[in-house]
Design an enzyme around this catalytic site. Structure first.
Site, PDB file in Angstrom:
ATOM      1  N   ASP A   1      -7.321   5.782   1.782  1.00 29.80           N
ATOM      2  CA  ASP A   1      -7.996   4.480   1.942  1.00 29.80           C
ATOM      3  C   ASP A   1      -9.450   4.501   1.473  1.00 29.80           C
ATOM      4  O   ASP A   1     -10.342   4.022   2.182  1.00 29.80           O
ATOM      5  CB  ASP A   1      -7.959   4.035   3.407  1.00 29.80           C
ATOM      6  CG  ASP A   1      -6.580   4.134   4.029  1.00 29.80           C
ATOM      7  OD1 ASP A   1      -5.594   3.979   3.301  1.00 29.80           O
ATOM      8  OD2 ASP A   1      -6.493   4.363   5.252  1.00 29.80           O
TER       9      ASP A   1
ATOM     10  N   GLU B   1      -0.994  -5.102   2.052  1.00 27.75           N
ATOM     11  CA  GLU B   1      -2.203  -4.700   2.780  1.00 27.75           C
ATOM     12  C   GLU B   1      -3.275  -4.288   1.772  1.00 27.75           C
ATOM     13  O   GLU B   1      -3.099  -4.375   0.558  1.00 27.75           O
ATOM     14  CB  GLU B   1      -1.882  -3.525   3.714  1.00 27.75           C
ATOM     15  CG  GLU B   1      -1.380  -2.286   2.980  1.00 27.75           C
ATOM     16  CD  GLU B   1      -0.854  -1.209   3.904  1.00 27.75           C
ATOM     17  OE1 GLU B   1      -0.573  -1.515   5.078  1.00 27.75           O
ATOM     18  OE2 GLU B   1      -0.699  -0.060   3.438  1.00 27.75           O
TER      19      GLU B   1
END
Length: 321
Positions: A31, A202
């Protein structure tokens, strides 16, 4: 380089050197939110010194050459977030940080979960320097519920209007929501209703180039071969979106690339910073650790993003291509 190596180096005040010049993978992590600060590229990943993907703290790394990564220490720990146990859940993990700057201060947005048995939440902490220490604002900025999972925050400040927007959401509900922030960057001004972009799961990210707004995001299962990056374009930071397709997908040597950020380097080149599983194709769920990688982004004359080719140690990220 692996994050555990970075921990040792941080304690000794040394830099960590990855093999080769600007070659992948860069280091272990997930991430990654990237931004240029001064003459360095900073990466804020899930995990950090002493943590893992289900971390209890955040760290950061910076580099001037995509060869030597300097650990920047601890930004904030879970036990420094006063409201984190207010929901009564047994476990709380920190992941998917996003960083923004305004008025000489830095703002760290982050996910607190898991979603069940209580809703996930998004917090924000403030610092005078990118490496912190960050001070939590004292309350969650966004709380999930009613089918919305409050995860994966990203803040974009529109160069035209100077307004800052928070993008968040995804996974189980696969729902994107957008809010305009107050100038203090820790208060919601209003929610902006947006259409749901096709194939959104997402990890939303927004960047602007030549007056075009690019909304990119991850699609698929985070630990499976269908995880990938898709994008849409718009005339404003909030749409309407025109779906443009997938630009980063699994190949014979890498699986599940995604949860990325775009960054424009001082020389004008664009990069994508993302995580991936360095393994051959196979069934989900993947096991092991994800790796942070950096690759070139190129645009066609009409402004569309060309498909991105993932590179390894045998292909320099910033080579001529």
């Amino acid at each position: 380089m692996r994050i555990r190596h970075a921990i040792i180096a941080a304690g000794l005040g040394l830099a960590v050197t990855a093999s080769g010049i600007a070659r992948n993978p860069q280091f272990q992590g997930a991430d990654p939110h990237a931004m240029v600060i001064g003459d360095e590229l900073w990466v804020f990943p899930t995990g950090g010194p002493g943590g893992s993907w289900e971390a209890d703290r955040f760290g950061a790394f910076s580099s001037r050459d995509l060869k030597t990564w300097r650990p920047r220490g601890e930004l904030i720990r879970r036990d420094q977030i006063g409201w984190i146990k207010d929901d009564g859940a047994r476990d709380h993990f920190l992941w998917a940080p996003g960083v923004a700057t305004r008025g000489g201060k830095y703002y760290l947005y982050y996910s607190v979960g898991p979603q069940n048995p209580t809703p996930s939440r998004i917090g924000v902490a403030v610092a005078d320097r990118p490496e912190g220490p960050y001070r939590d604002s004292g309350r969650p900025l966004i709380t999930g519920g009613d089918g919305f999972e409050a995860i994966d925050p990203m803040v974009f400040t529109d160069p035209r209007s100077d307004r800052s927007y928070l993008y968040a959401g995804g996974s189980a509900g696969a729902r994107l929501r957008v809010w305009e922030l107050q100038p203090d960057m820790v208060t919601i001004a209003r929610e902006v209703r947006v259409d749901q972009p096709p194939h959104f799961t997402e990890g939303a990210f927004l960047h602007e180039r030549n007056g075009v707004y690019y909304l990119s995001y991850s699609h698929g299962r985070w630990n499976g071969p269908d995880y990938s990056v898709h994008y849409a374009t718009a005339p404003s930071p909030t749409g309407p979106w025109r779906y443009r397709g997938a630009i980063l997908t699994s190949d014979a040597r890498h699986q599940g690339p995604g949860h990325h950020s775009f960054v424009r380097m001082p020389d004008g080149k664009w990069l994508i910073v993302y995580h991936r599983w360095d393994r051959r194709p196979g069934p989900a769920p993947f096991q092991g650790e994800r790796q942070v990688a950096i690759d070139r982004v190129t645009y066609a004359p009409d402004g569309t993003i060309r498909p991105i080719r993932m590179t390894d140690a045998d292909a320099p990220v910033l080579g001529s291509r």
